[in-house]
Scaffold this active site. Structure first.
Site, PDB file in Angstrom:
ATOM      1  N   SER A 157       0.844  -1.204   0.000  1.00 33.39           N
ATOM      2  CA  SER A 157       0.000   0.000   0.000  1.00 33.39           C
ATOM      3  C   SER A 157       0.885   1.262   0.000  1.00 33.39           C
ATOM      4  CB  SER A 157      -0.934  -0.073   1.210  1.00 33.39           C
ATOM      5  OG  SER A 157      -1.949   0.874   1.135  1.00 33.39           O
ATOM      6  N   ASP A 323      -8.876  -6.483  -4.540  1.00 30.46           N
ATOM      7  CA  ASP A 323      -8.474  -5.197  -3.965  1.00 30.46           C
ATOM      8  C   ASP A 323      -9.019  -4.080  -4.852  1.00 30.46           C
ATOM      9  OD1 ASP A 323      -7.197  -2.935  -2.999  1.00 30.46           O
ATOM     10  OD2 ASP A 323      -5.180  -3.795  -3.058  1.00 30.46           O
ATOM     11  N   HIS A 356      -8.095  -5.228  -0.196  1.00 28.58           N
ATOM     12  CA  HIS A 356      -6.790  -4.586   0.019  1.00 28.58           C
ATOM     13  C   HIS A 356      -6.064  -5.184   1.230  1.00 28.58           C
ATOM     14  CE1 HIS A 356      -3.820  -1.449  -0.421  1.00 28.58           C
ATOM     15  NE2 HIS A 356      -4.047  -0.970   0.787  1.00 28.58           N
TER      16      HIS A 356
END
EC number: 2.3.1.46
Lengths: 379, 379
Positions: A157, A323, A356
Site C-alpha cells: 500500500s 483489492d 486490500h
C-alpha cells in the site's frame, strides 16, 4: 497471550530510537531541525552488510512489524506472517529494519511530539511530510545503521510507494524493490475517500484546528468516522458479505435510528472506536496527504517509464484480485512502465477474496510467491 | 433559466397535496395517525384510467421529477430526461404520478413536520418507515386519484425497491414493474456505507439526538460528510478519474492539511455543503434505514423466487456496467429469481461509464431501451 511464542517467530523484540540532529529539508519547503525515528530489527546484519531489508509501513502502521514486545502480548507485530525464520522475509537470511515513519504517532517524531520552538506538542504545526521526505529520513537511518545498500525495500500500500520512491531517490542503494498492493499514484476516487476522512477529522469540534492536545481532548468522532470509511475500502464487497452478510446483531429488528441492527454496523463501530483511542488525528491527516501527494511521474510529464528509468533495482509487484482500493489494474500500470523502462520485473496477481487487506494476511499462495522471490535474492 | 422551456418538456407544473386522515400502521409497530403526501402529475389520465405510471424516488429524491415550477428555474425535475412528450415515459401516452415519500423533507409528512402530539417538529420521534410502508402509503394515494391499477411502477435505486415491493404487496395493481440500478436487498458493504453516513450525522454535536430544530441549528457537518461518502459511491472510479483525475485546484500544491489541493476535493466539499443546506438530517437517516431494512425474501427463507411468485406484473430490469453501489450482479440475482418464478422479465445491462448515477442521466442507449419497453405497454 500466545500459549508459547511460536518457533517461526522472531521472538521478543525491543524498539530502538535513533536521534538525528542534522536538519531535514522537506518537500513542503520547511525544515525539521531535529527528529527521532523509532525502529526494530530482526535477524543479524552479515559481515558484508549486504543482507538488510527495509520494511516500509502503510497508513496506520508502525515499527512493530514482527515478534512480541512482551510474552503477554495478545498479538505479534503487524506483518508477523511475513517476517521470521522460514517466512517470506526470512530472518535466518535477512537483517530486517522496520521503522515508524516521521510524522507517525508510535514513537517517531510527529504531531504528538513536543515542538522545541514552543515546548508544546506540534499538533497541526507539524509539517506535511511526503513519501520522498520519508525516503530521505529512512536513508539517514540506513546511514546510522551502516547500511549502504538494501538487499530489498519492501512495502504494501503506502509502504509500496516508499519502496518505489527509494529506487528513484537512491537508485544505488536498493537491489530489489517489492511493491505490494500499491499504485504509482492515487486515483480521484482514492483522493476522494481520503478527503472524506480528513473532513471528518477537521470538522470535529474537538479537533480545535489540530491543537486538541492543549485542550485535553481528542477528535474521537472524526477519527472514528475516518477509520470506518477507510475500513470499508480495505475489504472487498465479497469479503464483507462472507464475514457479515445481512446477519443481525440481535434476533429481531429494533426499527429505530440509533440501534445497531446488522453485525457489519457493530463491527465498523468497534473498529472506529478502537482506532480513535490509539491513533493521532494529525498523523492520520498527514498520512492521507502523503498518499495524495505521491506522484513521482508528475515531474516527468506523467511519463512513469521515464521516471523509473533511473532505477537500478529489480522489481517484484504483487496485487490481489479483489483489492478495489489499489486494484490489480494500478499494479499493472506500474509493471507496464517498468517493462517500458527496461527493468527486470516479476508480477503476480494473487487470487484472494480479502480485498486490500490481503497484503497483511497469511494467504498461502501469497506467502509462497513472496518467499519464492525473496529466497532468490543473493546476499 | 432555460432560454425557453424545451418542446419535449412537460412544461410548468405545480405540486398538489393529498391529506390522509386514516391511520397508517407501520412495519415498526407504530401508527401514523394523520399525514400528507405531496405529488405532481404529468400527462392526462385516460377515460379507462389504465395509463397511470407511478414514479418512486431514491434516497434524496422528491416529487418534482419533470418540468419546471417557474420559468426562471435553472433546472427541471430530477428525471426530466426520462419523463415528457416523446421521452421514455411518454406523457403523450401516460399519466405520470410522482410523489415525495412519507418521511421525506420536501412537503410530505416527515421529521420536519409538526408532531400533532407535541406541537413541535417530529425530529427523531418520527417513526422509521420501510419500503413496504411507502408502498402502502402510495396505494392510498392511488386510491385517492382513482387509480386501481398502474400501467407501470418505475424506480431507480431505492425507487426500484419500491417498484418491486408493489408487485409483492399489491400484485393486482401493477401491470409492469421497472427496477433500474436496484437490488433485491443491500449487501454488507452497502449497509456499511450507510452506517458511516448515519454515524456522521448521529455524532454531530448539532444533531442533538435528532431534535436540532428546537435548538435552532442543523447538523451541517454530519450531513455534509454523509453526502460526500454517498457521492463517491454514486460515481464510478473511471467517471471520477475522467472528470477530475489528479487535476489541481490551483497551479501549485499548498502542502498543508486544510487546503483544497485537488479538484475532486473541491467538488466533494461543494456537493456536501450544498446538500447539507437543503436536506433534513432525520430524513437522511430514515432513507438509509429504509434501504438497509429492505429484504422481501427474508420472510420466505431468503428464497427470492418464492417471494416474487405472487407478482402478476411483467418486469423490466436494467443495470449499468460501472455501477458498483448496485452492480449488475445484483440485478442479475433479481432476474434469475424472476425467471425461476416464471415471470416475464426483460433484462438490460447498459454499457455506461457513469456508475450508479447513470440511471439519472440522458444516456442514449439507456433512453432508447427504456422507451422501447414503455412504448410496448398497452394502455
Amino acid at each position: 497471550m500466545p500459549t508459547a511464542i511460536p518457533d517461526d517467530s522472531v521472538g521478543l523484540v525491543s524498539p530502538k530510537v535513533e536521534h538525528f540532529a542534522d536538519p531535514l529539508a522537506l518537500a513542503c519547503g520547511r525544515t525539521l531541525a531535529d527528529y527521532q525515528l523509532i525502529y526494530e530489527t530482526y535477524g543479524t546484519l552479515n559481515a558484508e552488510r549486504s543482507n538488510a531489508v527495509l520494511i516500509c509501513h502503510a497508513l496506520s502502521g508502525h515499527h512493530h512489524a514482527a515478534g512480541y514486545h512482551n510474552p503477554e502480548d495478545r498479538k505479534p507485530g503487524w506483518w508477523d506472517s511475513c517476517i521470521g525464520p522460514g517466512k517470506p522475509i526470512d530472518t535466518e537470511r535477512f537483517f530486517v529494519v522496520s521503522l515508524n515513519n516521521l510524522g507517525g504517532c508510535n514513537g517517531s517524531t510527529g504531531p504528538c511530539s513536543l515542538n522545541p520552538a514552543t515546548g508544546k506538542p506540534y499538533g497541526a504545526d507539524f509539517p506535511v511530510i511526503t513519501v520522498e521526505d520519508w525516503v530521505h529520513s529512512q536513508a539517514r537511518l540506513a546511514d546510522a545503521l551502516g547500511i549502504d545498500q538494501w538487499a530489498a525495500v519492501v512495502g504494501g500500500s503506502l509502504g509500496g510507494m516508499q519502496a518505489l520512491q527509494w529506487t528513484i531517490s537512491y537508485p544505488e542503494r536498493v537491489r530489489h524493490c517489492l511493491a505490494i498492493a500499491s499504485a504509482p499514484k492515487l486515483s480521484a476516487q482514492n483522493i476522494a475517500f481520503n478527503e472524506v476522512a480528513r473532513q471528518a477529522i477537521l470538522s470535529d469540534p474537538e479537533f480545535h484546528g489540530g491543537h486538541f492536545h492543549e485542550q485535553g481532548v481528542i477528535p474521537k468522532r472524526g477519527l472514528m468516522l475516518a477509520r470506518m470509511v477507510g475500513h470499508i475500502t480495505y475489504l472487498s464487497d465479497d469479503a464483507m458479505g462472507a464475514k457479515f452478510g445481512r446477519g443481525l446483531k440481535s434476533d429481531k429488528l429494533n426499527y429505530d435510528f440509533n440501534s445497531v441492527e446488522f453485525q457489519v454496523e457493530s463491527y465498523l463501530r468497534y473498529q472506529g472506536e478502537e482506532f480513535s483511542g490509539r491513533f493521532d488525528a494529525n498523523t492520520y491527516l498527514l498520512m492521507t496527504k502523503a498518499l495524495d501527494y505521491f506522484d513521482p511521474a508528475a515531474a516527468h510529464d506523467d511519463d512513469l517509464a521515464a521516471t523509473l528509468a533511473v532505477a537500478k533495482a529489480d522489481f517484484c509487484v504483487m496485487s490481489f484480485t479483489t483489492d478495489w482500493r489499489f486494484s490489480p489494474e494500478r499494479s499493472r500500470e506500474l509493471v507496464e512502465a517498468l517493462i517500458a523502462a527496461g527493468k527486470n520485473v516479476s508480477y503476480l496477481e494473487i487470487d484472494a477474496p480479502q480485498g486490500h487487506d490481503a497484503f497483511l494476511m497469511p494467504i498461502p499462495r501469497y506467502l509462497q510467491a513472496f518467499r519464492g522471490y525473496m529466497n532468490r535474492i543473493a546476499v
